[in-house]
Design a protein around this motif. Structure first.
Motif, PDB file in Angstrom:
ATOM      1  N   SER A  77     -23.825 104.045 -20.536  1.00  0.00           N
ATOM      2  CA  SER A  77     -25.239 104.405 -20.503  1.00  0.00           C
ATOM      3  C   SER A  77     -25.448 105.908 -20.649  1.00  0.00           C
ATOM      4  O   SER A  77     -26.347 106.352 -21.349  1.00  0.00           O
TER       5      SER A  77
ATOM      6  N   LEU B  66     -24.152  99.784 -31.279  1.00  0.00           N
ATOM      7  CA  LEU B  66     -24.388 100.877 -30.345  1.00  0.00           C
ATOM      8  C   LEU B  66     -24.907 102.119 -31.072  1.00  0.00           C
ATOM      9  O   LEU B  66     -25.827 102.793 -30.613  1.00  0.00           O
TER      10      LEU B  66
ATOM     11  N   LEU C  52     -28.428 101.708 -32.088  1.00  0.00           N
ATOM     12  CA  LEU C  52     -29.266 101.781 -30.896  1.00  0.00           C
ATOM     13  C   LEU C  52     -29.631 103.232 -30.607  1.00  0.00           C
ATOM     14  O   LEU C  52     -30.790 103.573 -30.368  1.00  0.00           O
TER      15      LEU C  52
ATOM     16  N   SER D 232     -30.278  96.403 -25.314  1.00  0.00           N
ATOM     17  CA  SER D 232     -29.032  95.647 -25.194  1.00  0.00           C
ATOM     18  C   SER D 232     -29.298  94.280 -24.588  1.00  0.00           C
ATOM     19  O   SER D 232     -28.697  93.283 -24.962  1.00  0.00           O
TER      20      SER D 232
ATOM     21  N   GLY E  67     -28.486  96.041 -28.971  1.00  0.00           N
ATOM     22  CA  GLY E  67     -27.709  97.255 -28.786  1.00  0.00           C
ATOM     23  C   GLY E  67     -26.228  96.955 -28.664  1.00  0.00           C
ATOM     24  O   GLY E  67     -25.602  96.490 -29.609  1.00  0.00           O
ATOM     25  N   ALA E  68     -25.717  97.240 -27.473  1.00  0.00           N
ATOM     26  CA  ALA E  68     -24.293  97.024 -27.230  1.00  0.00           C
ATOM     27  C   ALA E  68     -23.933  95.549 -27.423  1.00  0.00           C
ATOM     28  O   ALA E  68     -24.724  94.661 -27.165  1.00  0.00           O
ATOM     29  N   GLN E  69     -22.716  95.339 -27.936  1.00  0.00           N
ATOM     30  CA  GLN E  69     -22.256  93.968 -28.159  1.00  0.00           C
ATOM     31  C   GLN E  69     -21.101  93.662 -27.213  1.00  0.00           C
ATOM     32  O   GLN E  69     -20.338  94.546 -26.856  1.00  0.00           O
TER      33      GLN E  69
ATOM     34  N   GLU F 291     -22.118  97.073 -21.063  1.00  0.00           N
ATOM     35  CA  GLU F 291     -23.362  97.845 -20.963  1.00  0.00           C
ATOM     36  C   GLU F 291     -24.259  97.132 -19.951  1.00  0.00           C
ATOM     37  O   GLU F 291     -24.298  95.898 -19.910  1.00  0.00           O
TER      38      GLU F 291
ATOM     39  N   LEU G  68     -26.717  94.535 -21.256  1.00  0.00           N
ATOM     40  CA  LEU G  68     -25.983  93.391 -21.780  1.00  0.00           C
ATOM     41  C   LEU G  68     -25.429  92.523 -20.647  1.00  0.00           C
ATOM     42  O   LEU G  68     -25.489  91.287 -20.698  1.00  0.00           O
TER      43      LEU G  68
END
Lengths: 307, 320
Positions: free
Chosen positions: A107, A167, A170, A244, A249-251, A256, A259
């Motif tokens: 973050s 990311l 994002l 996310s 966003g993050a995968q 994250e 997420l």
């Protein structure tokens, strides 16, 4: 009048714009004064420092470094918090404490890069618009108005969806929706600074424009930008988590916070700890930045000071 | 003595538009001003606030381009200079500002403030620059210790001395003093004025001294011009104008100065406000406040010499 007498005003006499020019001990006195006046800002500051340390040292302090990525221990899945797993485990048996702490790193990295990009785009444009005025100002400010007319979260979602979920995208999406705020802020500062004697003096003696901007205008317009950055950092962390959470966003398997909450949502009714701890971290970090930013704003604004 | 700067028919209008499609109006900030300053003299420019003094000085500094007219400086037209002359003229015209708190950059040390013109125009090493800055500090009556201090550690008078040091750093030909003492207390004012006078005597500077304070002008200047609403209404030798002001406006202005001999302290006051500088009256601009006003005042009046031999000029129908 004895010309050799050095008249040093007490710290409260000099306000905006003099902080970085104070001598070292006076600077420390200012900081002490700031925190004494703003206890909540001090709390925010302590939390921010702690979170930054966690982010920096995450790989060293988390008990299960391998759980950050794909390692699984299905035999331990969805354990409640215990001495071994302080925040419990997830559906693949990974230690949630390790993942949430590592999430701080993710973050803060997003926040830092996104805000850095926004400032890098926003400040030069604001400087140019404010300094040169006329049609340059009109063009830049109308473009930024277009961006400002959308709520930042909505605009970020649209851009992130357009660019595809990752990311990097994002961070790009967030900085695209945030730069106009800095442009507008800086422009206002520049317009008022342009009338100052020292700017006029420099122009009149033939100092080139870029040098006037770099030496006279930029250093004197940074105070509100710093406040804005400290306030925005929290909102950007929140926006990144929201994106996310929406899958933009993050995968996975990146831990994250947003997420983690998105995945934890499926187990919310039976395994409370899964969503609670990432949520708590988002809450704490956003709150810390807001407290610190509010304090900084009050401190730099002479109207609310000493009241 | 030769003329250092000649301002001829200078006009500066600022456009103002009322509403998006409204008619364009113009603020006549400086309207048809002609005067010249000789090498080495101190020329005073007096007038109420809003009469265009500052616009005039900013135009000479080339912060603004004039609407019409020319300024000739050292026999060159200031508004059509080649690059080298442009740089030279930036070096030759310097300014001291009114507000000492706003005229120095709070983020820079006194040393780097004074060195700024030197860095911009001369090629000196860091050591030479420092020596020069310290010499200038001494010249304006400050200790060299101030070199590494910051503006907020200085008093108003000390800051104004820094402003003067910056202005004289390049040995300019013309220094514009824009109310250099009006933001200071009385005792400090006198010191700054004496400093400026001493500098003029030792260096032969030429001053354009802008002020609304008549006693300051009297102390400093050999010639003066009185401005009203963008126009010069009276101009000539300071001693003569102070002894016998001719224009009704100048008279009123000078009468508002209390004197030691005075026993009756009901000062003759100005009646009414200055007319707006947006689309000003066609005739005499002072007519609306002038108690001697007659019908002829609604016609335009040029500046004229009071008599053949003197350099005393005035703009008034009654004195024709």
């Amino acid at each position: 009048m004895d010309l050799k007498t050095n008249i040093t005003p007490p710290p409260s006499m000099e306000k905006i714009g003099s902080k970085s020019t104070l001598s070292n001990s006076a600077f420390l006195a200012e900081i002490r004064y700031f925190f004494k006046m703003n206890k909540l800002a001090f709390l925010g500051f302590i939390i921010i420092v702690t979170l930054i340390l966690l982010a920096l040292l995450a790989p060293l302090i988390i008990p299960y470094p391998n759980d950050v990525a794909l390692e699984t221990h299905v035999e331990n899945k969805l354990q409640p918090p215990s001495a071994d797993h302080w925040f419990g485990t997830d559906e693949l048996g990974r230690d949630l404490f390790s993942r949430v702490i590592y999430g701080t790193r993710v973050s803060f990295q997003i926040g830092l890069i996104a805000i850095g990009l926004a400032v890098l785009i926003g400040i030069p444009l604001g400087l140019i618009a404010g300094y040169f005025g006329r049609w340059v100002d009109e063009v830049i400010m109308r473009i930024s108005d277009v961006f400002l007319s959308f709520p930042p979260l909505l605009l970020s979602i649209a851009i992130a969806a357009l660019l595809g979920p990752s990311l990097t995208n994002l961070m790009i999406a967030i900085s695209i929706s945030w730069w106009p705020w800095y442009t507008r802020l800086i422009r206002g500062q520049v317009v008022s600074l342009r009338e100052r004697g020292f700017v006029e003096a420099a122009q009149a003696m033939g100092v080139p424009s870029w040098k006037v901007i770099a030496r006279h205008i930029l250093p004197n317009s940074m105070a509100p930008v710093i406040v804005q950055i400290s306030m925005d950092f929290g909102s950007i962390i929140l926006t990144a988590a929201s994106l996310s959470f929406l899958g933009l966003g993050a995968q996975p398997p990146l831990p994250e916070w947003g997420l983690l909450i998105n995945i934890g949502r499926n187990f919310f009714l039976t395994n409370w700890w899964y969503v609670t701890f990432p949520g708590l971290f988002i809450f704490i970090s956003v709150m810390a930045f807001n407290l610190f930013g509010d304090g900084l704003r009050d401190y730099l604004d002479p109207k609310t000071r000493d009241s | 003595m030769s003329e250092l700067i000649e301002v001829k028919n200078l006009k500066k209008y600022f456009p103002v538009r009322k509403g998006l499609f409204g008619k364009k109006h113009f603020v006549h900030a400086v309207d048809d001003i002609t005067f010249s300053i000789k090498q080495g003299e101190c020329f005073g420019l007096v007038g109420e606030s809003g009469c265009g003094k500052s616009t005039l000085s900013r135009t000479i500094l080339r912060s603004y381009n004039p609407t019409e007219g020319t300024i000739t400086f050292s026999n060159k037209d200031l508004f059509s200079l080649n690059k080298q002359d442009e740089k030279q003229s930036r070096k030759d015209i310097q300014m001291v500002f009114q507000d000492p708190y706003w005229s120095v950059n709070p983020k820079m040390t006194i040393g780097s403030i004074i060195e700024e013109p030197i860095v911009t125009h001369l090629k000196l090493t860091k050591k030479e620059r420092e020596a020069e800055a310290k010499r200038l500090l001494h010249e304006v009556g400050l200790s060299p210790d101030f070199y590494s201090r910051y503006p907020h550690q200085l008093s108003g008078g000390q800051r104004q001395r820094v402003g003067i040091a910056r202005a004289i750093a390049l040995n300019p030909k013309l220094i514009i003093l824009d109310e250099p003492t009006s933001a200071l207390d009385m005792s400090v004012q006198a010191q700054i004025l004496n400093l400026l006078k001493d500098l003029q005597r030792s260096k032969g500077f030429t001053y354009l001294f802008i002020s609304h304070d008549l006693s300051v002008i009297k102390h400093m200047c050999s010639r003066l011009a009185v401005m009203y609403l963008g126009e010069i209404v009276e101009m000539g030798e300071a001693s003569k104008i102070f002894k016998k002001p001719e224009h009704p406006y100048t008279k009123l202005l000078f009468n508002s100065l209390p004197t030691l001999e005075q026993t009756d302290f009901t000062l003759s006051m100005f009646e009414g406000e200055m007319p707006k500088a947006i689309d000003p009256p066609k005739g005499c601009r002072f007519a609306s406040r002038c108690k001697y006003a007659v019908d002829a005042c609604s016609k335009k009046q040029e500046l004229f010499f009071i008599n053949e031999e003197s350099s005393h000029q005035v703009r008034c129908h009654l004195l024709k």
